[in-house]
Design a protein around this motif. Structure first.
Motif, PDB file in Angstrom:
ATOM      1  N   LYS A 210       0.512  -1.389   0.403  1.00 58.25           N
ATOM      2  CA  LYS A 210       0.058   0.381  -0.326  1.00 58.25           C
ATOM      3  C   LYS A 210       0.915   1.130  -0.333  1.00 58.25           C
ATOM      4  CE  LYS A 210      -3.334   2.344   2.713  1.00 58.25           C
ATOM      5  NZ  LYS A 210      -4.591   1.725   3.838  1.00 58.25           N
ATOM      6  N   ARG A 211       2.124   1.304   0.671  1.00 57.65           N
ATOM      7  CA  ARG A 211       2.842   2.548   0.706  1.00 57.65           C
ATOM      8  C   ARG A 211       3.423   2.833  -0.587  1.00 57.65           C
ATOM      9  NH1 ARG A 211       2.657   7.280   3.329  1.00 57.65           N
ATOM     10  NH2 ARG A 211       1.180   6.265   4.130  1.00 57.65           N
ATOM     11  N   TRP A 212       3.981   1.648  -0.747  1.00 61.07           N
ATOM     12  CA  TRP A 212       4.936   1.727  -2.555  1.00 61.07           C
ATOM     13  C   TRP A 212       3.895   2.130  -3.386  1.00 61.07           C
ATOM     14  CZ3 TRP A 212       9.214   2.535  -4.656  1.00 61.07           C
ATOM     15  CH2 TRP A 212       9.010   1.661  -6.017  1.00 61.07           C
ATOM     16  N   LYS A 213       2.635   2.049  -3.248  1.00 63.04           N
ATOM     17  CA  LYS A 213       1.070   1.965  -4.448  1.00 63.04           C
ATOM     18  C   LYS A 213       1.043   3.905  -4.444  1.00 63.04           C
ATOM     19  CE  LYS A 213      -3.198   1.934  -5.863  1.00 63.04           C
ATOM     20  NZ  LYS A 213      -4.851   0.742  -5.868  1.00 63.04           N
ATOM     21  N   HIS A 214       1.109   4.747  -3.320  1.00 60.81           N
ATOM     22  CA  HIS A 214       1.080   5.527  -2.246  1.00 60.81           C
ATOM     23  C   HIS A 214       2.394   6.630  -2.916  1.00 60.81           C
ATOM     24  CE1 HIS A 214       1.320   9.410   0.029  1.00 60.81           C
ATOM     25  NE2 HIS A 214       2.046   8.693   0.793  1.00 60.81           N
ATOM     26  N   THR A 215       3.393   5.554  -3.158  1.00 58.30           N
ATOM     27  CA  THR A 215       4.826   6.696  -3.506  1.00 58.30           C
ATOM     28  C   THR A 215       5.016   6.830  -4.709  1.00 58.30           C
ATOM     29  OG1 THR A 215       5.461   5.297  -1.452  1.00 58.30           O
ATOM     30  CG2 THR A 215       7.337   6.279  -3.328  1.00 58.30           C
ATOM     31  N   LEU A 242      12.237   8.622  -2.226  1.00 61.42           N
ATOM     32  CA  LEU A 242      12.642   8.242  -1.001  1.00 61.42           C
ATOM     33  C   LEU A 242      12.035   8.696   0.007  1.00 61.42           C
ATOM     34  CD1 LEU A 242      16.667   8.341  -2.403  1.00 61.42           C
ATOM     35  CD2 LEU A 242      15.334   6.601  -1.671  1.00 61.42           C
ATOM     36  N   HIS A 243      10.675   9.450  -0.186  1.00 62.29           N
ATOM     37  CA  HIS A 243      10.585  10.339   1.284  1.00 62.29           C
ATOM     38  C   HIS A 243       9.563   9.679   2.206  1.00 62.29           C
ATOM     39  CE1 HIS A 243       5.869   9.715  -0.853  1.00 62.29           C
ATOM     40  NE2 HIS A 243       5.570   9.768   0.624  1.00 62.29           N
ATOM     41  N   TYR A 273      12.872  12.567   9.315  1.00 59.38           N
ATOM     42  CA  TYR A 273      14.363  12.842   9.720  1.00 59.38           C
ATOM     43  C   TYR A 273      15.193  11.551   8.869  1.00 59.38           C
ATOM     44  CZ  TYR A 273      13.151  17.118  11.877  1.00 59.38           C
ATOM     45  OH  TYR A 273      12.552  18.571  12.069  1.00 59.38           O
ATOM     46  N   ALA A 274      14.325  10.103   9.507  1.00 56.21           N
ATOM     47  CA  ALA A 274      14.788   8.774   9.829  1.00 56.21           C
ATOM     48  C   ALA A 274      14.996   8.520   7.558  1.00 56.21           C
ATOM     49  CB  ALA A 274      13.998   7.738  10.112  1.00 56.21           C
ATOM     50  N   SER A 275      13.985   9.154   6.761  1.00 60.96           N
ATOM     51  CA  SER A 275      13.953   8.983   5.076  1.00 60.96           C
ATOM     52  C   SER A 275      15.395   9.858   4.534  1.00 60.96           C
ATOM     53  CB  SER A 275      12.086   9.179   4.491  1.00 60.96           C
ATOM     54  OG  SER A 275      12.307   8.507   5.153  1.00 60.96           O
ATOM     55  N   ALA A 276      15.567  11.400   4.640  1.00 60.07           N
ATOM     56  CA  ALA A 276      16.400  11.135   4.138  1.00 60.07           C
ATOM     57  C   ALA A 276      17.612  11.304   4.824  1.00 60.07           C
ATOM     58  CB  ALA A 276      16.421  13.424   5.371  1.00 60.07           C
ATOM     59  N   TYR A 277      17.980  10.507   5.858  1.00 60.87           N
ATOM     60  CA  TYR A 277      19.640   9.738   6.250  1.00 60.87           C
ATOM     61  C   TYR A 277      19.601   8.295   6.079  1.00 60.87           C
ATOM     62  CZ  TYR A 277      22.509   8.139   9.909  1.00 60.87           C
ATOM     63  OH  TYR A 277      23.736   6.744  10.291  1.00 60.87           O
ATOM     64  N   VAL A 278      17.897   8.051   5.619  1.00 64.51           N
ATOM     65  CA  VAL A 278      18.400   6.754   4.950  1.00 64.51           C
ATOM     66  C   VAL A 278      18.948   6.912   3.170  1.00 64.51           C
ATOM     67  CG1 VAL A 278      17.739   4.502   3.815  1.00 64.51           C
ATOM     68  CG2 VAL A 278      17.545   5.053   6.221  1.00 64.51           C
ATOM     69  N   PHE A 283      21.403   5.534   0.127  1.00 64.41           N
ATOM     70  CA  PHE A 283      20.858   5.711  -1.128  1.00 64.41           C
ATOM     71  C   PHE A 283      22.374   6.696  -2.194  1.00 64.41           C
ATOM     72  CE2 PHE A 283      17.223   3.625   0.200  1.00 64.41           C
ATOM     73  CZ  PHE A 283      16.821   2.812  -0.745  1.00 64.41           C
ATOM     74  N   LYS A 284      22.993   7.292  -1.732  1.00 62.17           N
ATOM     75  CA  LYS A 284      24.119   8.403  -1.627  1.00 62.17           C
ATOM     76  C   LYS A 284      23.985  10.021  -2.351  1.00 62.17           C
ATOM     77  CE  LYS A 284      26.899   4.924  -0.672  1.00 62.17           C
ATOM     78  NZ  LYS A 284      27.205   5.115   1.286  1.00 62.17           N
ATOM     79  N   VAL A 285      22.256   9.941  -2.323  1.00 60.65           N
ATOM     80  CA  VAL A 285      21.790  11.014  -2.536  1.00 60.65           C
ATOM     81  C   VAL A 285      22.741  12.666  -2.194  1.00 60.65           C
ATOM     82  CG1 VAL A 285      19.860  12.503  -2.440  1.00 60.65           C
ATOM     83  CG2 VAL A 285      19.750  10.223  -2.800  1.00 60.65           C
ATOM     84  N   THR A 286      23.260  13.050  -2.969  1.00 56.00           N
ATOM     85  CA  THR A 286      23.734  14.398  -2.033  1.00 56.00           C
ATOM     86  C   THR A 286      23.343  15.881  -2.603  1.00 56.00           C
ATOM     87  OG1 THR A 286      25.260  14.263  -4.589  1.00 56.00           O
ATOM     88  CG2 THR A 286      25.934  12.812  -2.706  1.00 56.00           C
TER      89      THR A 286
END
Length: 377
Positions: A210-215, A242-243, A273-278, A283-286
């Protein structure tokens, strides 16, 4: 002979492109349709894109068995920006004694006035127009066109399905298989890793179905509106994908090793905050704008960038959301993103107040900041 050209970015070529050509051949009794993928298409900046040669090859695969269709690399070989007036004039020189047509959809007809040298196009070819979805819309477009250019395009009876290239690219970027693509074209895209954004497909493994469908819904809405805030498709899709990536991770997850949440954050907000950290660590987002768009997608913050506003609103308003008032907010979003952000924050604060849930101070600060900004205008 009766010959037509059908140009476009074909990024990617899809089944509706093929259906339009087949319908034109039948309706106009064409002897040949020349499909011309562009080298650089005007006004198409910021999109995920295949190379010119890849788009040419995809067109060859898609039109391989279409009667009277011929794929040409003329615009790609010529290079530079692919202006239609240049192609149409060259086409007229090559086929001076033939009936010449230029095929386009009603959605492009409405914008024809803004094309470069539209009168020169009309001097070289006759426009052949089909409705992409709405037959009534085509009649209105034809009437407006005739009033402006004193000539009436030929129309043919084909109402196509609403297939969005942006939607196709977004789903491909997420590792999904979208409907609307020729099987050979899809296979070519997968083999050559076209449109894929590194590792985004892995996010699906971190979420519930369900959350992937939302994403996916957030990604689609963000990609469709990213140009309104000056963001690229890749930025919008990456931030949206990634949000919520850490929403279901426990504190013991290796992906959260070293993560420290700011003090006083309500439980329903921690995941931003946790998602931004991950996103950064795993995921190496800079890109700081992407990171901040994830970090504040639930709370907002003062001085949000265009991308931050977009992700906040798409998270709240994507097609899967059905709370009271969502349609009204979507209507505001279609007109003005800043107005919608203020209205969305007000809606969120009222909801939290009425439900007795704790309001994160940053959300109140964001709302007051936006009200102050609006009052200063």
């Amino acid at each position: 002979m009766k010959i037509a050209i059908f140009g476009g970015s074909f990024n990617p070529v899809h089944n509706e492109h093929v259906n339009i050509v087949r319908a034109a051949v039948k309706a106009l009794n064409l002897d040949k349709v020349i499909i011309l993928p562009s080298f650089i298409t005007p006004k198409k900046d910021g999109r995920l894109t295949a190379t010119a040669q890849q788009r040419l090859e995809m067109c060859r695969l898609a039109f391989n068995e279409v009667d009277r269709a011929e794929v040409s690399g003329y615009e790609i070989t010529r290079g530079g920006v692919s202006y239609s007036y240049i192609t149409c004039e060259e086409f007229a020189k090559k086929y001076p004694a033939d009936e010449r047509y230029f095929i386009l959809g009603a959605d492009m007809l409405d914008d024809f006035l803004n094309w470069k040298n539209p009168e020169r196009i009309l001097s070289a070819v006759k426009l052949a127009v089909c409705a992409r979805v709405d037959g009534e819309g085509l009649r209105t477009s034809l009437k407006n066109f005739e009033a402006r250019f004193k000539t009436k395009p030929v129309s043919f009876n084909y109402v196509g399905k609403d297939v969005s290239s942006t939607r196709l690219r977004t789903l491909l970027a997420l590792g999904e298989e979208p409907a609307g693509l020729n099987a050979e074209v899809y296979g070519y895209i997968k083999r050559n890793n076209i449109y894929a954004i590194p590792r985004l497909a892995e996010v699906k493994n971190l979420l519930t179905e369900k959350r992937w469908k939302h994403t996916v819904g957030v990604c689609l809405m963000a990609a469709q509106n990213c140009r309104r805030v000056g963001a690229s498709e890749e930025q919008a899709i990456t931030a949206a994908a990634l949000h919520d990536c850490a929403k279901y991770l426990t504190a013991e997850s290796p992906l959260l090793k070293g993560f420290k949440c700011p003090d006083g954050v309500p439980g329903q907000v921690v995941h931003q905050y946790a998602s931004a950290y991950v996103a950064g660590r795993e995921f190496k987002v800079t890109d700081k704008d992407i990171i901040n768009s994830i970090k504040y997608h639930t709370s907002g913050r003062a001085g949000m960038s265009g991308l931050e506003k977009l992700i906040y609103l798409c998270d709240m308003l994507e097609d899967g959301r059905d709370f009271d008032g969502v349609e009204a907010l979507r209507a505001v979003f279609a007109k003005d993103i800043d107005e919608c952000l203020l209205a969305a924050l007000k809606h969120q604060i009222n909801y939290l107040n009425n439900s007795g849930e704790k309001i994160y101070p940053l959300t109140l600060e964001t709302y007051e900041y936006l009200k102050g900004t609006k009052n200063d205008q």
